[in-house]
Design a protein around this motif. Structure first.
Motif, PDB file in Angstrom:
ATOM      1  N   UNK A   1      28.243  59.372  13.281  1.00  0.00           N
ATOM      2  CA  UNK A   1      28.094  60.719  13.791  1.00  0.00           C
ATOM      3  C   UNK A   1      26.870  60.807  14.702  1.00  0.00           C
ATOM      4  N   UNK A   2      25.781  60.155  14.311  1.00  0.00           N
ATOM      5  CA  UNK A   2      24.574  60.189  15.148  1.00  0.00           C
ATOM      6  C   UNK A   2      24.852  59.575  16.520  1.00  0.00           C
ATOM      7  N   UNK A   3      25.607  58.492  16.537  1.00  0.00           N
ATOM      8  CA  UNK A   3      25.946  57.856  17.810  1.00  0.00           C
ATOM      9  C   UNK A   3      26.825  58.738  18.669  1.00  0.00           C
ATOM     10  N   UNK A   4      27.789  59.380  18.038  1.00  0.00           N
ATOM     11  CA  UNK A   4      28.666  60.273  18.786  1.00  0.00           C
ATOM     12  C   UNK A   4      27.874  61.455  19.336  1.00  0.00           C
ATOM     13  N   UNK A   5      26.983  62.006  18.528  1.00  0.00           N
ATOM     14  CA  UNK A   5      26.151  63.121  19.006  1.00  0.00           C
ATOM     15  C   UNK A   5      25.290  62.710  20.204  1.00  0.00           C
ATOM     16  N   UNK A   6      24.758  61.511  20.158  1.00  0.00           N
ATOM     17  CA  UNK A   6      23.960  61.029  21.295  1.00  0.00           C
ATOM     18  C   UNK A   6      24.817  60.938  22.553  1.00  0.00           C
ATOM     19  N   UNK A   7      26.050  60.506  22.396  1.00  0.00           N
ATOM     20  CA  UNK A   7      26.970  60.464  23.534  1.00  0.00           C
ATOM     21  C   UNK A   7      27.266  61.846  24.075  1.00  0.00           C
ATOM     22  N   UNK A   8      27.450  62.819  23.168  1.00  0.00           N
ATOM     23  CA  UNK A   8      27.690  64.196  23.612  1.00  0.00           C
ATOM     24  C   UNK A   8      26.524  64.711  24.439  1.00  0.00           C
ATOM     25  N   UNK A   9      25.306  64.397  24.008  1.00  0.00           N
ATOM     26  CA  UNK A   9      24.122  64.905  24.732  1.00  0.00           C
ATOM     27  C   UNK A   9      24.079  64.399  26.173  1.00  0.00           C
ATOM     28  N   UNK A  10      24.693  63.253  26.446  1.00  0.00           N
ATOM     29  CA  UNK A  10      24.694  62.706  27.809  1.00  0.00           C
ATOM     30  C   UNK A  10      25.845  63.228  28.655  1.00  0.00           C
ATOM     31  N   UNK A  11      26.850  63.823  28.023  1.00  0.00           N
ATOM     32  CA  UNK A  11      28.028  64.309  28.753  1.00  0.00           C
ATOM     33  C   UNK A  11      27.642  65.473  29.659  1.00  0.00           C
ATOM     34  N   UNK A  12      28.110  65.426  30.876  1.00  0.00           N
ATOM     35  CA  UNK A  12      27.809  66.453  31.874  1.00  0.00           C
ATOM     36  C   UNK A  12      29.030  66.712  32.741  1.00  0.00           C
ATOM     37  N   UNK A  13      29.097  67.906  33.302  1.00  0.00           N
ATOM     38  CA  UNK A  13      30.122  68.207  34.296  1.00  0.00           C
ATOM     39  C   UNK A  13      30.006  67.182  35.420  1.00  0.00           C
TER      40      UNK A  13
END
Length: 170
Positions: A1-13
């Motif tokens: 979950x921590x890894x997935x959350x880190x990926x979400x934080x980098x997601x941008x339009x």
């Protein structure tokens, strides 16, 4: 979950689904996963009914919802979970839909106890949707959950066809 959350934080339009997936997979490994088994992803109107599809070159747009289904192995044991996130900010309608899904999930989790057949959890899920007037799309798989462990997908299947009673330690 921590890894997935880190990926979400980098997601941008403007990022492609594939780029988001790469960041998520790398972040999951950095967070301690031994390997990422799968990471299907979808986003944007018209694509939300695609299940278990590899991410595409589609560029994220403000207001999109990104859905990811993650499976990784840690110390020989598999996990399987999914998450959603809004690009930029969630709309009031998206926030409401999220709250409804959380409510539905909580209702089903409250039914989990030793001796309850998993088929009853699937039936209660259908009833909870029906009480809210929510139609379940026809492309939804016949189960709403499954066991995980040494294999990513293990019995029991939380579905109408599986009457396995829940036991402590499952």
């Amino acid at each position: 979950d921590a890894g997935l959350r880190a990926g979400w934080r980098r997601a941008r339009a403007g990022m492609a689904e594939r780029e988001v997936r790469q960041h998520m997979a790398a972040s999951m490994i950095e967070a301690g996963a031994d390997k990422v088994g799968f990471l299907p992803m979808t986003s944007g109107p018209g694509n939300y009914t695609r299940f278990l599809m590899d991410p595409t070159d589609r560029r994220l747009e403000p207001g999109d919802i990104i859905w990811a289904d993650a499976g990784c192995s840690v110390n020989g044991y598999w996990s399987d979970f999914n998450r959603i996130a809004a690009v930029d900010a969630a709309s009031p309608e998206q926030r409401k839909a999220y709250r409804v899904v959380r409510e539905l999930t909580s209702e089903i989790l409250d039914k989990i106890r030793p001796g309850v057949p998993v088929s009853e959890l699937a039936a209660e899920n259908a009833r909870a949707h029906q009480r809210r007037g929510i139609a379940v799309p026809g492309n939804i798989p016949g189960r709403i959950g499954h066991g995980s462990g040494l294999d990513m997908t293990e019995p029991p299947s939380v579905a109408a066809f599986d009457h396995t009673p829940l036991q402590a330690g499952m």
